[in-house]
Design a protein around this motif. Sequence first.
Motif, PDB file in Angstrom:
ATOM      1  N   VAL A  41       0.857  -1.188   0.000  1.00 26.51           N
ATOM      2  CA  VAL A  41       0.000   0.000   0.000  1.00 26.51           C
ATOM      3  C   VAL A  41       0.889   1.232   0.000  1.00 26.51           C
ATOM      4  O   VAL A  41       1.650   1.455   0.950  1.00 26.51           O
ATOM      5  CB  VAL A  41      -0.919   0.042   1.241  1.00 26.51           C
ATOM      6  CG1 VAL A  41      -1.838   1.258   1.180  1.00 26.51           C
ATOM      7  CG2 VAL A  41      -1.688  -1.247   1.409  1.00 26.51           C
ATOM      8  N   THR A  43       1.133   4.953   0.629  1.00 27.38           N
ATOM      9  CA  THR A  43       0.296   5.777   1.501  1.00 27.38           C
ATOM     10  C   THR A  43       1.080   6.998   1.968  1.00 27.38           C
ATOM     11  O   THR A  43       2.252   7.167   1.642  1.00 27.38           O
ATOM     12  CB  THR A  43      -0.223   4.912   2.676  1.00 27.38           C
ATOM     13  OG1 THR A  43      -1.173   5.648   3.416  1.00 27.38           O
ATOM     14  CG2 THR A  43       0.892   4.425   3.567  1.00 27.38           C
ATOM     15  N   VAL A  50      -6.262   9.042   2.302  1.00 31.19           N
ATOM     16  CA  VAL A  50      -5.693   8.019   3.184  1.00 31.19           C
ATOM     17  C   VAL A  50      -6.313   8.132   4.567  1.00 31.19           C
ATOM     18  O   VAL A  50      -6.744   7.124   5.146  1.00 31.19           O
ATOM     19  CB  VAL A  50      -4.159   8.145   3.264  1.00 31.19           C
ATOM     20  CG1 VAL A  50      -3.597   7.207   4.328  1.00 31.19           C
ATOM     21  CG2 VAL A  50      -3.524   7.880   1.909  1.00 31.19           C
ATOM     22  N   GLU A  54      -7.808   5.035   6.741  1.00 26.42           N
ATOM     23  CA  GLU A  54      -6.660   4.414   7.398  1.00 26.42           C
ATOM     24  C   GLU A  54      -7.032   3.459   8.533  1.00 26.42           C
ATOM     25  O   GLU A  54      -6.430   2.381   8.651  1.00 26.42           O
ATOM     26  CB  GLU A  54      -5.657   5.471   7.877  1.00 26.42           C
ATOM     27  CG  GLU A  54      -6.156   6.375   8.975  1.00 26.42           C
ATOM     28  CD  GLU A  54      -5.205   7.517   9.296  1.00 26.42           C
ATOM     29  OE1 GLU A  54      -4.195   7.698   8.583  1.00 26.42           O
ATOM     30  OE2 GLU A  54      -5.481   8.233  10.263  1.00 26.42           O
ATOM     31  N   ALA A  70       3.151  -1.031   4.182  1.00 25.03           N
ATOM     32  CA  ALA A  70       2.803   0.309   3.712  1.00 25.03           C
ATOM     33  C   ALA A  70       4.113   0.975   3.321  1.00 25.03           C
ATOM     34  O   ALA A  70       5.151   0.736   3.944  1.00 25.03           O
ATOM     35  CB  ALA A  70       2.115   1.101   4.811  1.00 25.03           C
ATOM     36  N   CYS A  72       5.660   4.841   2.300  1.00 22.93           N
ATOM     37  CA  CYS A  72       5.534   6.275   2.049  1.00 22.93           C
ATOM     38  C   CYS A  72       6.713   6.684   1.185  1.00 22.93           C
ATOM     39  O   CYS A  72       7.872   6.473   1.550  1.00 22.93           O
ATOM     40  CB  CYS A  72       5.524   7.086   3.339  1.00 22.93           C
ATOM     41  SG  CYS A  72       5.254   8.858   3.016  1.00 22.93           S
ATOM     42  N   THR A 117      -1.866   8.236  -3.385  1.00 25.14           N
ATOM     43  CA  THR A 117      -2.038   7.639  -2.057  1.00 25.14           C
ATOM     44  C   THR A 117      -3.506   7.777  -1.676  1.00 25.14           C
ATOM     45  O   THR A 117      -4.050   8.864  -1.782  1.00 25.14           O
ATOM     46  CB  THR A 117      -1.139   8.341  -1.009  1.00 25.14           C
ATOM     47  OG1 THR A 117      -1.476   9.717  -0.901  1.00 25.14           O
ATOM     48  CG2 THR A 117       0.329   8.188  -1.357  1.00 25.14           C
ATOM     49  N   PRO A 118      -4.127   6.644  -1.374  1.00 27.59           N
ATOM     50  CA  PRO A 118      -3.566   5.297  -1.336  1.00 27.59           C
ATOM     51  C   PRO A 118      -3.524   4.673  -2.725  1.00 27.59           C
ATOM     52  O   PRO A 118      -4.317   5.005  -3.596  1.00 27.59           O
ATOM     53  CB  PRO A 118      -4.552   4.537  -0.450  1.00 27.59           C
ATOM     54  CG  PRO A 118      -5.875   5.201  -0.725  1.00 27.59           C
ATOM     55  CD  PRO A 118      -5.544   6.662  -0.936  1.00 27.59           C
ATOM     56  N   PHE A 120      -3.048   0.616  -4.025  1.00 30.11           N
ATOM     57  CA  PHE A 120      -3.000  -0.760  -3.523  1.00 30.11           C
ATOM     58  C   PHE A 120      -2.513  -1.711  -4.609  1.00 30.11           C
ATOM     59  O   PHE A 120      -3.012  -1.679  -5.736  1.00 30.11           O
ATOM     60  CB  PHE A 120      -4.396  -1.215  -3.082  1.00 30.11           C
ATOM     61  CG  PHE A 120      -4.979  -0.388  -1.983  1.00 30.11           C
ATOM     62  CD1 PHE A 120      -4.682  -0.653  -0.656  1.00 30.11           C
ATOM     63  CD2 PHE A 120      -5.834   0.669  -2.268  1.00 30.11           C
ATOM     64  CE1 PHE A 120      -5.218   0.110   0.367  1.00 30.11           C
ATOM     65  CE2 PHE A 120      -6.380   1.442  -1.252  1.00 30.11           C
ATOM     66  CZ  PHE A 120      -6.072   1.165   0.066  1.00 30.11           C
ATOM     67  N   SER A 171      -7.920   2.872  -7.652  1.00 37.13           N
ATOM     68  CA  SER A 171      -7.929   3.635  -6.409  1.00 37.13           C
ATOM     69  C   SER A 171      -7.895   5.125  -6.762  1.00 37.13           C
ATOM     70  O   SER A 171      -7.465   5.501  -7.855  1.00 37.13           O
ATOM     71  CB  SER A 171      -6.703   3.267  -5.572  1.00 37.13           C
ATOM     72  OG  SER A 171      -6.745   3.906  -4.327  1.00 37.13           O
TER      73      SER A 171
END
Length: 179
Positions: A41, A43, A50, A54, A70, A72, A117-118, A120, A171
């Motif tokens: 993910v 994020t 998000v 979350e 996850a 970033c 973000t997000p 998947f 998404s």
Amino acid sequence: MALTSLMVPLGAPAPDFSLPDLDQRRYARTDFENGPGLLVVFTSNHCPYVRHLESALGEVVDALPMPTVAICTNDAANHPDDAPVRLRDQAIRAGWTFPYLIDESQDVARAFRAVCTPDFFLYDPNLALAYRGAFDESTPGNGKPVTGNELRAAIESVLDGRPVPEPQRPSMGCSIKWR
């Protein structure tokens, strides 16, 4: 402005990665070989899309035995809410028990072709892409409940050894903050 994820071709192999988590422990794609699959993910902490889901993401992942990370990848220098200390706050607030990795170079996001973000990416036991799509139909302000039903159904399909049905809806979220 919200973006939608790219619909990377199903069956694409999971890109290689080796990234540190918030405690500097490294996780790599190879750590997830010979398992039931992997959910990746992309994020961030600052994105309202998000934040909207979350807590539910933590609940979905805790309810199903799918290894999850996850990541970033946002430029924390220009977006300090996405600096590691703030990501730790987010993981605590959201109840996330899975590793939260930092892609400082942004190379991993590029390899996955993540754009928002997000975002998947669910891989099967062979680490071939089985699902790339939405968490559910809810977005900030649209009044639909946050259920995680689309991602949950995809994970259940992979765990049961079944293909995830098409069509898969992309998404939607904030753009990745590239350097």
